[in-house]
Design a protein around this motif. Structure first.
Motif, PDB file in Angstrom:
ATOM      1  N   LEU A  72     -21.363 -19.572   6.763  1.00 35.68           N
ATOM      2  CA  LEU A  72     -20.460 -19.307   5.462  1.00 35.68           C
ATOM      3  C   LEU A  72     -20.854 -20.558   4.416  1.00 35.68           C
ATOM      4  O   LEU A  72     -21.084 -20.117   3.355  1.00 35.68           O
ATOM      5  CB  LEU A  72     -19.065 -19.343   6.055  1.00 35.68           C
ATOM      6  N   ILE A  73     -20.856 -21.617   5.170  1.00 36.52           N
ATOM      7  CA  ILE A  73     -21.145 -22.884   4.241  1.00 36.52           C
ATOM      8  C   ILE A  73     -22.483 -22.463   3.423  1.00 36.52           C
ATOM      9  O   ILE A  73     -22.905 -22.777   2.419  1.00 36.52           O
ATOM     10  CB  ILE A  73     -21.272 -24.272   4.936  1.00 36.52           C
ATOM     11  N   GLY A  74     -23.325 -22.274   4.516  1.00 40.12           N
ATOM     12  CA  GLY A  74     -24.894 -22.002   4.003  1.00 40.12           C
ATOM     13  C   GLY A  74     -24.812 -20.916   2.919  1.00 40.12           C
ATOM     14  O   GLY A  74     -25.752 -20.987   1.863  1.00 40.12           O
ATOM     15  N   SER A  75     -24.479 -19.726   3.169  1.00 39.65           N
ATOM     16  CA  SER A  75     -24.265 -18.704   2.145  1.00 39.65           C
ATOM     17  C   SER A  75     -23.831 -19.083   1.003  1.00 39.65           C
ATOM     18  O   SER A  75     -24.386 -18.476  -0.065  1.00 39.65           O
ATOM     19  CB  SER A  75     -23.567 -17.368   2.891  1.00 39.65           C
ATOM     20  N   ILE A  76     -22.827 -20.083   0.936  1.00 38.33           N
ATOM     21  CA  ILE A  76     -22.055 -20.278  -0.342  1.00 38.33           C
ATOM     22  C   ILE A  76     -23.097 -21.405  -1.272  1.00 38.33           C
ATOM     23  O   ILE A  76     -23.441 -21.443  -2.321  1.00 38.33           O
ATOM     24  CB  ILE A  76     -20.665 -20.932  -0.272  1.00 38.33           C
ATOM     25  N   VAL A  77     -23.245 -22.490  -0.466  1.00 37.17           N
ATOM     26  CA  VAL A  77     -24.010 -23.416  -0.957  1.00 37.17           C
ATOM     27  C   VAL A  77     -25.644 -22.984  -1.479  1.00 37.17           C
ATOM     28  O   VAL A  77     -26.018 -23.693  -2.522  1.00 37.17           O
ATOM     29  CB  VAL A  77     -24.239 -24.691  -0.092  1.00 37.17           C
ATOM     30  N   ALA A  78     -26.210 -21.934  -0.956  1.00 36.93           N
ATOM     31  CA  ALA A  78     -27.399 -21.427  -1.336  1.00 36.93           C
ATOM     32  C   ALA A  78     -27.484 -21.055  -2.779  1.00 36.93           C
ATOM     33  O   ALA A  78     -28.547 -20.902  -3.438  1.00 36.93           O
ATOM     34  CB  ALA A  78     -27.936 -20.300  -0.316  1.00 36.93           C
ATOM     35  N   VAL A  79     -26.211 -20.371  -3.097  1.00 42.62           N
ATOM     36  CA  VAL A  79     -26.271 -19.995  -4.419  1.00 42.62           C
ATOM     37  C   VAL A  79     -26.442 -20.940  -5.660  1.00 42.62           C
ATOM     38  O   VAL A  79     -27.654 -20.830  -6.337  1.00 42.62           O
ATOM     39  CB  VAL A  79     -24.824 -19.226  -4.877  1.00 42.62           C
ATOM     40  N   PRO A  80     -25.672 -22.140  -5.560  1.00 42.22           N
ATOM     41  CA  PRO A  80     -25.997 -22.878  -6.659  1.00 42.22           C
ATOM     42  C   PRO A  80     -27.478 -23.496  -6.537  1.00 42.22           C
ATOM     43  O   PRO A  80     -28.326 -24.172  -7.162  1.00 42.22           O
ATOM     44  CB  PRO A  80     -24.850 -24.179  -6.429  1.00 42.22           C
ATOM     45  N   LEU A  81     -27.831 -23.791  -4.981  1.00 48.63           N
ATOM     46  CA  LEU A  81     -29.187 -24.354  -4.542  1.00 48.63           C
ATOM     47  C   LEU A  81     -30.318 -23.183  -5.235  1.00 48.63           C
ATOM     48  O   LEU A  81     -31.189 -23.830  -5.660  1.00 48.63           O
ATOM     49  CB  LEU A  81     -29.229 -24.401  -3.147  1.00 48.63           C
ATOM     50  N   LEU A  82     -29.965 -22.268  -5.251  1.00 49.46           N
ATOM     51  CA  LEU A  82     -30.921 -20.997  -5.774  1.00 49.46           C
ATOM     52  C   LEU A  82     -31.000 -21.149  -7.313  1.00 49.46           C
ATOM     53  O   LEU A  82     -32.102 -21.162  -7.657  1.00 49.46           O
ATOM     54  CB  LEU A  82     -30.849 -19.642  -5.424  1.00 49.46           C
TER      55      LEU A  82
END
Length: 214
Positions: free
Chosen positions: A25-35
């Motif tokens: 869940l953390i990865g899926s959310i943080v991945a958005v601004p990282l992308l």
């Protein structure tokens, strides 16, 4: 193995599930601004995101947990083994999910953007109603495969004291000297946990395909 031994192993099940779902869940959310940073037109930001993703993915998960728990946790601020594992695996998941998202977006033909522009749709509406559903369908199989892999990676959390399945199995094998039987049961539990993920992935993919096709 006795029934009591199996119950000992099962004590680690909630920790494994919590660690897997929490990190994902953390990865899926943080991945958005990282992308967003990775695809930014601002070169320094794009280079920073690219470097961060490469560094995070290039360092073994075990070493990340050691850096966070033994390095930061013992040198600067106290942190529990579970939080350290969740932070480390969540960081790794963010880097991997950002690449999964990026691959899915790249698979969408540029003509989709042009068609939305011709219809005078705003960028937010274009992403929400046209690009995102198609990208989600493309990303889903890879994300599900990563989730299963992440569940197996949670075993490294046993090295810093998180009482998940591998930790309970290792402790029980040392007490009973039944390593083969104990770890066979632990391995079977990992397989059982992966089956619902695979089934849900196929069901969600079929649903999204029907929606996109419609």
């Amino acid at each position: 193995m006795s029934q009591a031994d199996i119950f000992v192993i099962l004590r680690g099940l909630p920790w494994t599930v919590a660690l897997t779902l929490g990190a994902f869940l953390i990865g899926s959310i943080v991945a958005v601004p990282l992308l967003a940073a990775r695809e930014s037109q601002f070169l320094p930001l794009r280079l920073f995101a690219m470097s961060l993703i490469q560094v995070v993915r290039g360092i073994p998960p075990l070493l990340w947990l050691f850096i966070i728990f033994f390095g930061l946790g013992m040198s600067y601020f106290p942190i529990s083994p579970f939080v350290a594992a969740l932070t480390g695996l969540g960081l790794i998941a963010a880097a991997n999910m950002a690449e999964i998202y990026r691959g899915a977006l790249k698979s969408i033909h540029h003509g989709q953007w042009e068609a939305a522009n011709a219809l005078d749709l705003g960028r937010l509406s274009t992403v929400a109603f046209i690009i995102a559903p198609q990208a989600l369908r493309v990303a889903l199989p890879s994300a599900a495969s990563y989730l299963i892999g992440l569940m197996k990676e949670t075993a490294v959390a046993s090295t810093i004291g998180v009482a998940e399945l591998a930790f309970q199995g290792n402790r029980l094998s040392q007490l009973t000297f039944q390593g083969l039987e104990v770890f066979a049961v632990v391995g079977l539990l990992y397989v059982v946990l992966s089956l619902p993920v695979a089934w849900l992935s196929r069901s969600a993919d079929a649903y999204l395909r029907s929606k996109v096709a419609a």
